[in-house]
Design an enzyme around this catalytic site. Structure first.
Site, PDB file in Angstrom:
ATOM      1  N   TYR A  64      39.140  52.196  27.432  1.00 58.39           N
ATOM      2  CA  TYR A  64      39.252  50.761  27.711  1.00 58.39           C
ATOM      3  C   TYR A  64      39.042  49.954  26.435  1.00 58.39           C
ATOM      4  O   TYR A  64      39.773  48.994  26.159  1.00 58.39           O
ATOM      5  CB  TYR A  64      38.216  50.364  28.761  1.00 58.39           C
ATOM      6  CG  TYR A  64      38.174  48.869  29.021  1.00 58.39           C
ATOM      7  CD1 TYR A  64      39.162  48.250  29.769  1.00 58.39           C
ATOM      8  CD2 TYR A  64      37.137  48.094  28.503  1.00 58.39           C
ATOM      9  CE1 TYR A  64      39.129  46.885  30.003  1.00 58.39           C
ATOM     10  CE2 TYR A  64      37.098  46.727  28.735  1.00 58.39           C
ATOM     11  CZ  TYR A  64      38.094  46.124  29.482  1.00 58.39           C
ATOM     12  OH  TYR A  64      38.056  44.768  29.694  1.00 58.39           O
ATOM     13  N   SER A 121      31.689  36.787  26.507  1.00 61.08           N
ATOM     14  CA  SER A 121      32.855  36.808  27.365  1.00 61.08           C
ATOM     15  C   SER A 121      32.513  36.341  28.778  1.00 61.08           C
ATOM     16  O   SER A 121      31.398  36.570  29.268  1.00 61.08           O
ATOM     17  CB  SER A 121      33.425  38.226  27.432  1.00 61.08           C
ATOM     18  OG  SER A 121      34.436  38.330  28.410  1.00 61.08           O
ATOM     19  N   TYR A 181      38.139  32.078  30.719  1.00 58.69           N
ATOM     20  CA  TYR A 181      39.508  32.252  31.202  1.00 58.69           C
ATOM     21  C   TYR A 181      39.827  31.135  32.199  1.00 58.69           C
ATOM     22  O   TYR A 181      38.920  30.540  32.794  1.00 58.69           O
ATOM     23  CB  TYR A 181      39.660  33.594  31.926  1.00 58.69           C
ATOM     24  CG  TYR A 181      39.582  34.806  31.046  1.00 58.69           C
ATOM     25  CD1 TYR A 181      40.635  35.150  30.200  1.00 58.69           C
ATOM     26  CD2 TYR A 181      38.464  35.637  31.068  1.00 58.69           C
ATOM     27  CE1 TYR A 181      40.574  36.285  29.406  1.00 58.69           C
ATOM     28  CE2 TYR A 181      38.390  36.773  30.276  1.00 58.69           C
ATOM     29  CZ  TYR A 181      39.448  37.086  29.445  1.00 58.69           C
ATOM     30  OH  TYR A 181      39.385  38.198  28.663  1.00 58.69           O
ATOM     31  N   THR A 216      40.559  31.218  26.380  1.00 57.29           N
ATOM     32  CA  THR A 216      41.615  32.212  26.202  1.00 57.29           C
ATOM     33  C   THR A 216      42.853  31.802  26.989  1.00 57.29           C
ATOM     34  O   THR A 216      42.794  31.622  28.206  1.00 57.29           O
ATOM     35  CB  THR A 216      41.136  33.604  26.655  1.00 57.29           C
ATOM     36  OG1 THR A 216      40.038  33.997  25.820  1.00 57.29           O
ATOM     37  CG2 THR A 216      42.240  34.635  26.535  1.00 57.29           C
ATOM     38  N   LYS A 267      42.239  30.412  22.181  1.00 53.96           N
ATOM     39  CA  LYS A 267      42.416  31.777  21.683  1.00 53.96           C
ATOM     40  C   LYS A 267      43.665  32.400  22.293  1.00 53.96           C
ATOM     41  O   LYS A 267      43.820  32.411  23.512  1.00 53.96           O
ATOM     42  CB  LYS A 267      41.199  32.629  22.022  1.00 53.96           C
ATOM     43  CG  LYS A 267      41.269  34.067  21.512  1.00 53.96           C
ATOM     44  CD  LYS A 267      39.993  34.815  21.836  1.00 53.96           C
ATOM     45  CE  LYS A 267      39.999  36.229  21.287  1.00 53.96           C
ATOM     46  NZ  LYS A 267      40.992  37.093  21.974  1.00 53.96           N
ATOM     47  N   HIS A 309      45.521  39.248  21.479  1.00 48.24           N
ATOM     48  CA  HIS A 309      44.562  39.887  22.385  1.00 48.24           C
ATOM     49  C   HIS A 309      44.306  41.343  21.968  1.00 48.24           C
ATOM     50  O   HIS A 309      44.105  42.218  22.806  1.00 48.24           O
ATOM     51  CB  HIS A 309      45.060  39.835  23.828  1.00 48.24           C
ATOM     52  CG  HIS A 309      43.978  39.618  24.839  1.00 48.24           C
ATOM     53  ND1 HIS A 309      43.677  38.386  25.365  1.00 48.24           N
ATOM     54  CD2 HIS A 309      43.112  40.472  25.416  1.00 48.24           C
ATOM     55  CE1 HIS A 309      42.681  38.493  26.232  1.00 48.24           C
ATOM     56  NE2 HIS A 309      42.318  39.762  26.273  1.00 48.24           N
ATOM     57  N   ARG A 361      46.531  43.966  23.523  1.00 54.47           N
ATOM     58  CA  ARG A 361      46.222  44.357  24.898  1.00 54.47           C
ATOM     59  C   ARG A 361      47.026  43.573  25.940  1.00 54.47           C
ATOM     60  O   ARG A 361      46.847  43.788  27.131  1.00 54.47           O
ATOM     61  CB  ARG A 361      44.723  44.180  25.162  1.00 54.47           C
ATOM     62  CG  ARG A 361      43.866  45.080  24.297  1.00 54.47           C
ATOM     63  CD  ARG A 361      42.396  44.699  24.352  1.00 54.47           C
ATOM     64  NE  ARG A 361      41.778  44.946  25.628  1.00 54.47           N
ATOM     65  CZ  ARG A 361      41.334  46.125  26.051  1.00 54.47           C
ATOM     66  NH1 ARG A 361      41.455  47.189  25.266  1.00 54.47           N
ATOM     67  NH2 ARG A 361      40.755  46.259  27.233  1.00 54.47           N
TER      68      ARG A 361
END
Length: 381
Positions: free
Chosen positions: A24, A106, A129, A155, A254, A278, A281
């Site tokens: 991951y 995060s 987010y 983000t 971002k 990212h 990703r």
């Protein structure tokens, strides 16, 4: 093992983490072309070596959004980072403070805002987010303000999650129910150090900031199901008005990869952007950050602060990013590898390596201040 660079931290992390967690952290989306380009294109940037330039006094300090930092780097937001070491985000914020650089928590961290704030003695950054449930976002931003977060990293490149095949192969995603849990447990059992220190002693294992939305569900499959259903694909520039109504501090977008989007961010009143794909990703096949950065920096000039991430594996890479037009660099996998390999001490050592490598790179390119690093330091090829 002896740790001399970020590659050594990566190998140590591979040996310590259960397979599904390492994959991951280490993997990208689809065929991982962009993931590889991030590293290769940045490493291919040639610098001009200069001599007899009096580099006896090198100053790495910088200003990022009104905060004086020891060097122009910050720890990027990493989802599930708290599973890489016991209460991992707490260890990381302490290491960042010691080094004099910002830490970014995060939204999908293991340790919630309150726990990280209790461990910190200085303001840190918070990443958000766009989530469908605006009332939850409002509450989360209120928590960030209460915790004293000094900047918001919003983000914008994840309206939907990218397809990450490694996670399917490892059993992290796509392996739900008892069989999936059993497969992950078997991988954890093969890493007894992690199983004891993190798996047992690092509890509780849930995503603290979004725990209210998960309603008691704590499995990894629950998290991925929530992510697929609760990120908002309808995100639009107009949504920045909602963010601004709830957040008055520095706002950093971002996930910018196009000059037109960079200009739109400046028009919308953002204070900064992170040129980022990212970490390879999300959409595979897009430009590496090293290639996307210069035209974006040219497009916005001094209208906002340009940061960058992607493929940074050394202090030399930080200098390359600065020469390409960034004012600061976010470290992502670098600190996550270090955290998995050695906890707080590992992150501290990693940041020390970055600092030492930056000093050497600056000395050999003939610059003594971060603000003097420019495209004049790039070799023509």
């Amino acid at each position: 093992m002896i740790i001399a660079n970020i590659a050594d931290f990566r190998e140590a992390a591979r040996r310590r983490l259960p397979h599904f967690l390492f994959e991951y952290l280490d993997g990208g989306s689809y065929a991982e072309e962009t993931l590889r380009r991030n590293v290769a294109d940045l490493a291919g940037i040639a610098l001009r070596q200069r001599v007899l330039a009096d580099v006896a006094n090198i100053d790495l300090s910088a200003d990022l959004f009104g905060q004086n930092v020891a060097m122009p780097v910050a720890l990027a937001p990493i989802g599930l980072a708290g599973l890489n070491a016991r209460r991992g985000e707490v260890q990381a914020v302490r290491a960042a403070e010691r080094a004099g650089v910002p830490f970014t928590l995060s939204t999908v961290s293991a340790c919630p805002l309150g726990e990280v704030a209790a461990a910190a003695s200085k303001p840190f950054w918070f990443q958000l987010y766009m989530i469908r449930e605006r009332s939850f976002m409002r509450d989360l931003l209120a928590q960030a303000r209460e915790a004293g977060c000094s900047a918001l990293v919003f983000t914008v490149d994840m309206p939907v999650p990218g397809s990450r095949y490694r996670d399917v192969r490892s059993g992290l995603a796509g392996a739900s129910g008892p069989m999936g849990a059993l497969r992950r447990a078997g991988q954890a059992a093969m890493r007894p150090g992690w199983a004891w220190d993190v798996g047992l002693m690092g509890r509780p294992h849930h995503l603290g900031n979004i725990a209210p939305l998960l309603k008691g569900r704590t499995g990894l499959e629950d998290f991925f199901a929530w992510m697929r259903g609760n990120f908002d694909p309808g995100i639009h520039w107009r949504d920045l008005e909602f963010i601004r109504s709830e957040w008055s501090g520095p706002l950093i977008l971002k996930g910018i990869l196009d000059p037109e989007d960079a200009k739109a961010a400046a028009d919308a009143g953002a204070d900064g952007i992170v040129v980022s794909n990212h970490g390879g990703r999300q959409l595979d096949g897009v430009l590496s950050t090293a290639r996307a950065l210069p035209p974006i920096a040219d497009a916005v000039g001094d209208r906002l602060t340009v940061l960058a991430d992607g493929g940074v594996r050394s202090g030399l890479d930080v200098v390359r990013m600065l020469a390409l037009g960034a004012k600061g660099v976010l470290l992502g996998r670098a600190w996550a590898y270090a955290l998995a390999a050695g906890g707080e001490a590992g992150v501290t050592k990693m940041l020390g390596l970055i600092e030492a490598e930056m000093r050497v790179a600056m000395a050999l390119t003939g610059v003594t201040r971060v603000s003097d690093i420019s495209r004049d330091n790039l070799a023509s090829q």
